[in-house]
Design a protein around this motif. Structure first.
Motif, PDB file in Angstrom:
ATOM      1  N   HIS A  66       0.814  -1.213   0.000  1.00  0.00           N
ATOM      2  CA  HIS A  66       0.000   0.000   0.000  1.00  0.00           C
ATOM      3  C   HIS A  66       0.851   1.269   0.000  1.00  0.00           C
ATOM      4  N   LYS A  67       2.040   1.198   0.612  1.00  0.00           N
ATOM      5  CA  LYS A  67       2.960   2.348   0.526  1.00  0.00           C
ATOM      6  C   LYS A  67       3.267   2.631  -0.937  1.00  0.00           C
ATOM      7  N   VAL A  68       3.622   1.557  -1.628  1.00  0.00           N
ATOM      8  CA  VAL A  68       4.000   1.712  -3.031  1.00  0.00           C
ATOM      9  C   VAL A  68       2.797   2.218  -3.828  1.00  0.00           C
ATOM     10  N   GLU A  69       1.621   1.704  -3.516  1.00  0.00           N
ATOM     11  CA  GLU A  69       0.420   2.108  -4.251  1.00  0.00           C
ATOM     12  C   GLU A  69       0.141   3.606  -4.048  1.00  0.00           C
ATOM     13  N   VAL A  70       0.245   4.071  -2.795  1.00  0.00           N
ATOM     14  CA  VAL A  70      -0.037   5.483  -2.513  1.00  0.00           C
ATOM     15  C   VAL A  70       0.974   6.385  -3.242  1.00  0.00           C
ATOM     16  N   ILE A  71       2.249   6.019  -3.166  1.00  0.00           N
ATOM     17  CA  ILE A  71       3.260   6.858  -3.834  1.00  0.00           C
ATOM     18  C   ILE A  71       3.075   6.805  -5.355  1.00  0.00           C
ATOM     19  N   SER A  72       2.699   5.646  -5.875  1.00  0.00           N
ATOM     20  CA  SER A  72       2.474   5.536  -7.324  1.00  0.00           C
ATOM     21  C   SER A  72       1.307   6.432  -7.746  1.00  0.00           C
ATOM     22  N   ILE A  73       0.260   6.457  -6.916  1.00  0.00           N
ATOM     23  CA  ILE A  73      -0.888   7.332  -7.232  1.00  0.00           C
ATOM     24  C   ILE A  73      -0.429   8.788  -7.258  1.00  0.00           C
ATOM     25  N   LEU A  74       0.365   9.173  -6.262  1.00  0.00           N
ATOM     26  CA  LEU A  74       0.809  10.573  -6.192  1.00  0.00           C
ATOM     27  C   LEU A  74       1.714  10.923  -7.379  1.00  0.00           C
ATOM     28  N   ARG A  75       2.565   9.969  -7.745  1.00  0.00           N
ATOM     29  CA  ARG A  75       3.433  10.205  -8.921  1.00  0.00           C
ATOM     30  C   ARG A  75       2.596  10.402 -10.178  1.00  0.00           C
ATOM     31  N   LYS A  76       1.549   9.591 -10.276  1.00  0.00           N
ATOM     32  CA  LYS A  76       0.656   9.691 -11.444  1.00  0.00           C
ATOM     33  C   LYS A  76      -0.005  11.078 -11.484  1.00  0.00           C
ATOM     34  N   LEU A  77      -0.425  11.564 -10.308  1.00  0.00           N
ATOM     35  CA  LEU A  77      -1.062  12.883 -10.254  1.00  0.00           C
ATOM     36  C   LEU A  77      -0.094  13.969 -10.712  1.00  0.00           C
ATOM     37  N   CYS A  78       1.167  13.825 -10.318  1.00  0.00           N
ATOM     38  CA  CYS A  78       2.180  14.807 -10.722  1.00  0.00           C
ATOM     39  C   CYS A  78       2.398  14.756 -12.228  1.00  0.00           C
ATOM     40  N   LEU A  79       2.603  13.528 -12.717  1.00  0.00           N
ATOM     41  CA  LEU A  79       2.975  13.378 -14.127  1.00  0.00           C
ATOM     42  C   LEU A  79       1.809  13.657 -15.067  1.00  0.00           C
ATOM     43  N   GLU A  80       0.640  13.118 -14.738  1.00  0.00           N
ATOM     44  CA  GLU A  80      -0.470  13.201 -15.689  1.00  0.00           C
ATOM     45  C   GLU A  80      -1.335  14.435 -15.484  1.00  0.00           C
ATOM     46  N   LYS A  81      -1.423  14.923 -14.252  1.00  0.00           N
ATOM     47  CA  LYS A  81      -2.308  16.068 -14.012  1.00  0.00           C
ATOM     48  C   LYS A  81      -1.537  17.343 -13.682  1.00  0.00           C
ATOM     49  N   GLY A  82      -0.211  17.212 -13.586  1.00  0.00           N
ATOM     50  CA  GLY A  82       0.609  18.406 -13.316  1.00  0.00           C
ATOM     51  C   GLY A  82       0.420  18.956 -11.910  1.00  0.00           C
ATOM     52  N   ILE A  83      -0.119  18.115 -11.006  1.00  0.00           N
ATOM     53  CA  ILE A  83      -0.304  18.575  -9.625  1.00  0.00           C
ATOM     54  C   ILE A  83       1.054  18.537  -8.920  1.00  0.00           C
ATOM     55  N   THR A  84       1.307  19.523  -8.101  1.00  0.00           N
ATOM     56  CA  THR A  84       2.539  19.541  -7.298  1.00  0.00           C
ATOM     57  C   THR A  84       2.223  18.875  -5.965  1.00  0.00           C
ATOM     58  N   VAL A  85       3.112  17.993  -5.529  1.00  0.00           N
ATOM     59  CA  VAL A  85       2.875  17.284  -4.273  1.00  0.00           C
ATOM     60  C   VAL A  85       4.050  17.539  -3.333  1.00  0.00           C
ATOM     61  N   VAL A  86       3.738  17.944  -2.108  1.00  0.00           N
ATOM     62  CA  VAL A  86       4.762  18.065  -1.071  1.00  0.00           C
ATOM     63  C   VAL A  86       4.321  17.162   0.069  1.00  0.00           C
ATOM     64  N   LEU A  87       5.207  16.268   0.494  1.00  0.00           N
ATOM     65  CA  LEU A  87       4.804  15.323   1.537  1.00  0.00           C
ATOM     66  C   LEU A  87       5.960  15.042   2.485  1.00  0.00           C
ATOM     67  N   SER A  88       5.611  14.444   3.601  1.00  0.00           N
ATOM     68  CA  SER A  88       6.660  13.985   4.507  1.00  0.00           C
ATOM     69  C   SER A  88       6.609  12.468   4.551  1.00  0.00           C
ATOM     70  N   LEU A  89       7.767  11.861   4.709  1.00  0.00           N
ATOM     71  CA  LEU A  89       7.857  10.402   4.754  1.00  0.00           C
ATOM     72  C   LEU A  89       8.871   9.999   5.813  1.00  0.00           C
ATOM     73  N   HIS A  90       8.706   8.781   6.314  1.00  0.00           N
ATOM     74  CA  HIS A  90       9.736   8.207   7.181  1.00  0.00           C
ATOM     75  C   HIS A  90      10.560   7.185   6.413  1.00  0.00           C
ATOM     76  N   ASP A  91       9.978   6.739   5.321  1.00  0.00           N
ATOM     77  CA  ASP A  91      10.551   5.615   4.605  1.00  0.00           C
ATOM     78  C   ASP A  91      11.632   6.069   3.627  1.00  0.00           C
TER      79      ASP A  91
END
Ligand code: ATP
Length: 403
Positions: free
Chosen positions: A175-200
């Motif tokens: 699910h970690k990978v799935e969430v990050i993949s979704i966010l990457r898709k939003l950046c690449l396909e929709k041009g959304i900028t994402v700022v997040l914090s991670l421990h991993d």
């Protein structure tokens, strides 16, 4: 084009007390930026300041070139969506109803959804692969499913920027990978900028475009993952004890005990699993002769093994062969990993035969049918095993202390 989010001379903290100083962020359209740092380093404080939830101690935050302090909340909600860490208690609401809440900056005074709004909610749920959940109650969902719904709710706002605080905490690797993949898709396909914090660390390095390392009240480093991965940076950031961070492979390895008792060959990746299994069983290891470009060498070093190293693509020299033989002479056990043999590493087979001559207990993970071809008559003196677990059933377990 103005950056979507930009900070200048920004100090963040509470009242007048600075928690992190000089936070310089410049995120362009479609970028995925990650704050990485130990617990309590100030990641949430930075994110709360970036989103206008708390004022800066000093400096300013700009959204599309405008000071965030001058943007009305209703206008800001159309530009930016926030997904925070707290587990929200949303009672008996369905997934669709929760995702719809993200539409509020765009709906009329009554908050009623138009057909177009409903379409946007459905599309957002589909985009995060949560469409099938839309009629389920939120409280029934797993943490991974809840996180996807929260991202859908953010998307429904149709923001240019999404800020997420630890969106992968509580999630398993898939699910970690799935969430990050979704966010990457939003950046690449929709041009959304994402700022997040991670421990991993692993996910940050492999999934994000820019990383800010936060430590002890400062931005210790920032740049692309490749720029960030400089020897020792991440190891020191987390003060990892008992484990080494391998910068080349981007993985943690738990250190094996300092005093080696097992000599293991390796090569072409045949050693990696064996080293880890033997280390977990509490044995220290000496490994060789391994070429500099072999993955086994990097894993062995991260495990704190004593390694005899040869130059990439070179035949094993007499010096390195003798070094390895001298180290092997001090070990109780010797393991042949069944490495593929070529001109550059054939001397490692001689090491195994030397081990037999020295009276060592020698194991091989080579297939029984190939053992004779590999070692001739010496094969009779070798215990052939199918996997490391079988070897570890034969040799007595250790209680190593680690590094
Ligand atoms: N409301 C507050 N008032 C005063 N100090 C606070 C407040 N919230 C957090 N802090 C302090 O600010 C520092 C940074 O906390 P913050 O939550 O930003 O770190 P973090 O990197 O997000 O931590 P974690 O990874 O554990 O979530 C900590 O010392 C914390 O105790």
């Amino acid at each position: 084009m103005k950056p979507v989010i930009f900070t200048e001379n920004l100090n963040v903290g509470y009242d007048k007390k600075v928690v992190v100083e000089q936070v310089d962020i410049c995120a362009q359209k479609g970028e995925l930026i990650c704050l990485l740092g130990p617990n309590g380093s100030g990641k949430s404080t930075i994110l709360r300041t970036l989103t206008g939830l708390q004022p800066p101690v000093n400096g300013r935050v700009e959204i599309n070139g405008r000071d965030i302090a001058t943007i009305k909340k209703a206008e800001l909600a159309k530009k930016m969506a926030i997904v925070l860490t707290e587990q929200v208690s949303l009672g008996l609401l369905t997934v669709f109803e929760i995702a719809s809440m993200g539409r509020y900056p765009h709906t009329n005074f009554m908050g009623r959804l138009s057909a177009e709004d409903e379409k946007i909610v459905n599309e957002a749920l589909d985009l995060v692969d949560a469409g099938y959940l839309k009629n389920r109650y939120y409280f029934e969902l797993s943490d991974g499913e809840k996180q996807k719904v929260m991202i859908a709710r953010a998307l429904v706002q149709e923001p240019e920027l999404i800020v997420l605080d630890e969106p992968t905490s509580h999630l398993d690797v898939r699910h970690k990978v799935e969430v990050i993949s979704i966010l990457r898709k939003l950046c690449l396909e929709k041009g959304i900028t994402v700022v997040l914090s991670l421990h991993d660390i692993d996910i940050a390095i492999k999934g994000c475009q820019k990383i800010l390392l936060i430590e002890k009240g400062k931005v210790k480093a920032q740049g692309t993952p490749e720029e960030i991965i400089k020897t020792g940076t991440i190891q020191s950031l987390y003060s990892i004890e008992g484990a080494n961070y391998n910068e080349l492979l981007g993985c943690l390895e738990f250190c094996s005990p300092v005093l080696p008792e097992v000599f293991i060959t390796g090569g072409n990746g045949t050693g990696t699993g064996v080293y880890r299994a033997v280390s977990r069983a509490g044995f220290g290891m000496c490994c060789g002769v391994l070429h500099s470009n072999d993955i086994d060498l990097h894993v062995a070093k991260a495990l704190n093994c004593d390694v005899v190293e040869e130059d990439s693509f070179s035949r094993i020299t007499e010096k390195h062969y003798e070094d390895a033989a001298a180290k092997m002479a001090k070990m109780h056990y010797v393991i042949d990993t069944g490495f593929p043999v070529g001109k550059t590493n054939e001397h490692n087979l001689d090491l195994i035969i030397d081990a037999i001559k020295m009276g060592k207990v020698v194991f091989s993970l080579t297939d029984q049918s190939e053992l004779k071809g590999r070692f001739g008559d010496w094969a009779e003196k070798i215990k052939c095993c199918k996997n490391p677990a079988e070897i570890l059933q034969i040799i007595p377990p250790q209680t190593g202390s680690g590094c």
